[in-house]
Scaffold this active site. Structure first.
Site, short mmCIF file in Angstrom:
data_model
loop_
_atom_site.label_atom_id
_atom_site.label_comp_id
_atom_site.label_asym_id
_atom_site.label_seq_id
_atom_site.Cartn_x
_atom_site.Cartn_y
_atom_site.Cartn_z
N ASP A 125 -8.01 -5.24 0.40
CA ASP A 125 -8.52 -6.05 -0.72
C ASP A 125 -8.12 -7.50 -0.64
O ASP A 125 -8.60 -8.32 -1.43
CB ASP A 125 -8.03 -5.45 -2.04
N HIS B 87 0.85 -1.18 0.00
CA HIS B 87 0.00 0.00 0.00
C HIS B 87 0.89 1.23 0.00
O HIS B 87 1.95 1.23 0.62
CB HIS B 87 -0.90 0.00 1.25
N1 ACO Z 1 4.11 -7.66 -4.72
C1 ACO Z 1 5.45 -7.65 -4.91
N2 ACO Z 1 6.21 -6.56 -4.80
C2 ACO Z 1 5.59 -5.41 -4.49
C3 ACO Z 1 4.21 -5.33 -4.25
C4 ACO Z 1 3.46 -6.52 -4.38
N3 ACO Z 1 2.15 -6.51 -4.18
N4 ACO Z 1 3.86 -4.05 -3.96
C5 ACO Z 1 5.00 -3.35 -4.00
N5 ACO Z 1 6.05 -4.17 -4.32
C6 ACO Z 1 7.47 -3.77 -4.40
C7 ACO Z 1 7.73 -2.99 -5.69
O1 ACO Z 1 8.16 -3.86 -6.73
C8 ACO Z 1 8.81 -2.04 -5.28
O2 ACO Z 1 10.04 -2.75 -5.25
P1 ACO Z 1 11.43 -2.00 -5.59
O3 ACO Z 1 11.59 -0.95 -4.53
O4 ACO Z 1 12.41 -3.08 -5.51
O5 ACO Z 1 11.25 -1.42 -6.95
C9 ACO Z 1 8.46 -1.70 -3.82
O6 ACO Z 1 7.71 -2.84 -3.35
C10 ACO Z 1 7.62 -0.43 -3.68
O7 ACO Z 1 6.50 -0.55 -4.53
P2 ACO Z 1 5.84 0.68 -5.30
O8 ACO Z 1 5.06 0.18 -6.45
O9 ACO Z 1 6.88 1.72 -5.57
O10 ACO Z 1 4.87 1.22 -4.20
P3 ACO Z 1 3.62 2.14 -4.45
O11 ACO Z 1 3.37 2.84 -3.18
O12 ACO Z 1 3.81 2.99 -5.65
O13 ACO Z 1 2.45 1.11 -4.80
C11 ACO Z 1 0.63 -0.37 -4.63
C12 ACO Z 1 1.48 0.70 -3.92
C13 ACO Z 1 0.18 0.15 -6.01
C14 ACO Z 1 -0.62 -0.64 -3.80
C15 ACO Z 1 1.49 -1.66 -4.78
O14 ACO Z 1 1.89 -2.12 -3.51
C16 ACO Z 1 0.75 -2.76 -5.55
O15 ACO Z 1 0.79 -2.77 -6.79
N6 ACO Z 1 0.05 -3.71 -4.82
C17 ACO Z 1 -0.73 -4.73 -5.46
C18 ACO Z 1 -2.06 -4.13 -5.90
C19 ACO Z 1 -2.99 -3.87 -4.72
O16 ACO Z 1 -3.17 -4.71 -3.86
N7 ACO Z 1 -3.61 -2.66 -4.73
C20 ACO Z 1 -4.59 -2.30 -3.70
C21 ACO Z 1 -4.18 -1.08 -2.96
S1 ACO Z 1 -5.33 -0.79 -1.66
C22 ACO Z 1 -6.62 0.01 -2.36
O17 ACO Z 1 -6.57 0.66 -3.39
C23 ACO Z 1 -7.89 -0.06 -1.63
#
Ligand code: ACO
Length: 434
Positions: free
Chosen positions: A369, A311
């Protein structure tokens, strides 16, 4: 809104040897902010913050999140307490008005919402224009935007009474539209609202009743539905809420603004995640395949991510995920689902990921979620309806945030800037010379 930001210090910024003083602003709780509003005027520099990770776009008094501690408060009240003791309508009142309603206010509010549950009958024609296989989010987005064509008497955003009517209409009509979209997609007749029922009971009835049979609402299921709505009601300046505010900042009408919020929520990184999560759990299929998927999530060369994990704000357990996990067990228990392979996979996946150094170091925890897809699917909703239910609940937060923005005397049209890296000025080349 009475502005409460306080100036609590000064920061200094040095550009090319010249020092600029920038005020530090503080709210009631949470990190302070450096006020850069005059930066461009004073220094001829912008700030650069794609994804707005370090940017406050507004002052707000509605929802507070401490992502490191896993805290979520609506108007100061912890989400766990609201989920346990409140109802969705009471929570919506709280978000809109700042205080929990008294007994009289609660009855009045409930009556007002109930009196607005029906749709203009002409909207039925709107639905008939959609293809039967249209995604319910597409129907929701179009129909909510279309409401502005039906309710001309409440479009003046300068008029407080008209704003109130629009907000009440949106909260009241979202379940009717959402249920209609569902019924249309499965070819069943419209079930009109039943104003003798509570908000969540009525919604379940509109979704699952058929004219040929008597429909009894299961109180455990209605309670779970209400909790799900409470958990999704607001979440500070997330992507869809910021979209609603940005659309509203130009003076657009509330129905158009909420339609913009619905559109933004649709994406898989936001509201579409529970649908994606359930799909992922089904794809994993058996507990023994979890390590394979965890390895893929950790592989930088693989775009796969564990859906329902991570998140932008929570770097701890999402407090909503805990309530959702409990609700999930209550619903499955009530429905007599003793063996749920999907729930088994979810719980095992959670255990493995929470102990994996990759997820621990990146502070990736289950978000709301992760379990909601399992619950909603057990309640009988197809995956295509998951984001619709989220939008229904979030409407209470969106309109509260929209209204707060309009009451804020410091509000201006939202207009971010950019760092341009395209071609610099050049002369037009006639087609024969290209
Ligand atoms: N699985 C594996 N790796 C992940 C995940 C994941 N679910 N989420 C983040 N990471 C990793 C990224 O690859 C990144 O790694 P790096 O630093 O080596 O490049 C690091 O963690 C940071 O991730 P970002 O994408 O930069 O974080 P951001 O804050 O932009 O994204 C998000 C947050 C979009 C929710 C992300 O965690 C994700 O895509 N999760 C899966 C989708 C999801 O569950 N979304 C629901 C959000 S809650 C809602 O809207 C109600």
């Amino acid at each position: 809104m009475e502005n409460k930001i306080k100036k609590t210090g000064m920061a200094q910024l040095i550009i090319d040897g010249k020092t600029y003083d920038l005020p530090i602003l503080s709210g009631a709780v949470g990190p302070s902010a450096i006020d850069v509003r005059a930066l461009y005027k004073d220094t001829d520099h912008f700030t650069f913050d794609t994804g707005f990770t370090s940017t406050c776009s507004t002052e707000s008094q509605i929802t507070y999140i401490d992502g490191d501690k896993g805290i979520l408060l609506y108007r100061g009240y912890p989400i766990e307490q609201l989920a346990e003791h409140s109802t969705f309508l009471e929570t919506a009142y709280l978000l809109m008005n700042g205080e929990l309603p008294t007994a009289t206010q609660s009855v009045e509010f409930s009556n007002t919402i109930t009196n607005h549950t029906m749709l203009h009958e002409q909207i039925e024609r709107f639905f008939n224009g959609f293809r039967r296989d249209a995604h319910p989010m597409a129907m929701l987005c179009g129909t909510v935007g279309g409401l502005s064509a039906f309710y001309h008497d409440s479009l003046d955003i300068e008029d407080n009474a008209q704003r109130d009517i629009s907000m009440h209409r949106l909260i009241a009509k979202m379940p009717t539209i959402a249920a209609r979209a569902y019924k249309y997609s499965i070819g069943q007749p419209t079930i009109y609202p039943d104003n003798s029922l509570s908000y969540s009971e009525n919604f379940l009835k509109m979704c699952f009743a058929v004219p040929a049979e008597k429909y009894e609402v299961n109180p455990v299921i209605a309670d779970a539905m209400d909790k799900i709505f409470i958990l999704h009601a607001d979440h500070e300046q997330n992507a869809s809420t910021s979209t609603v505010r940005l659309a509203g900042s130009s003076g657009a009408n509330p129905y158009a603004c909420i339609a913009a919020g619905v559109a933004c929520l649709w994406g898989p990184s936001h509201g579409g995640a529970n649908e994606a999560c359930l799909k992922m759990l089904n794809e994993i299929g058996t507990v023994d395949r979890i390590p394979e998927f965890v390895a893929r999530a950790k592989d930088r060369n693989d775009p796969f991510r564990l859906m329902g994990f991570g998140h932008r704000v929570y770097k701890n357990y999402d407090p909503r995920a805990k309530v959702m996990q409990k609700t999930c067990h209550a619903v499955l228990g009530e429905l007599g689902i003793k063996d749920s392979p999907i729930l088994d996979i979810a719980m095992e996946l959670e255990k493995i990921a929470l102990n994996d150094p990759y997820f621990v170091e990146k502070k990736l925890y289950p978000n709301v979620d992760f379990y909601s897809g399992i619950v909603l699917s057990a309640l009988g909703f197809p995956t295509s309806m998951f984001t619709v239910l989220f939008a229904l609940a979030r409407t209470s937060g969106w309109i509260s945030q929209w209204n707060e923005m309009l009451e804020d005397s410091t509000q201006r049209i939202g207009r971010p800037r950019q760092l341009y890296t395209g071609a610099t000025a050049r002369d037009y080349v006639p087609i024969g010379k290209r």
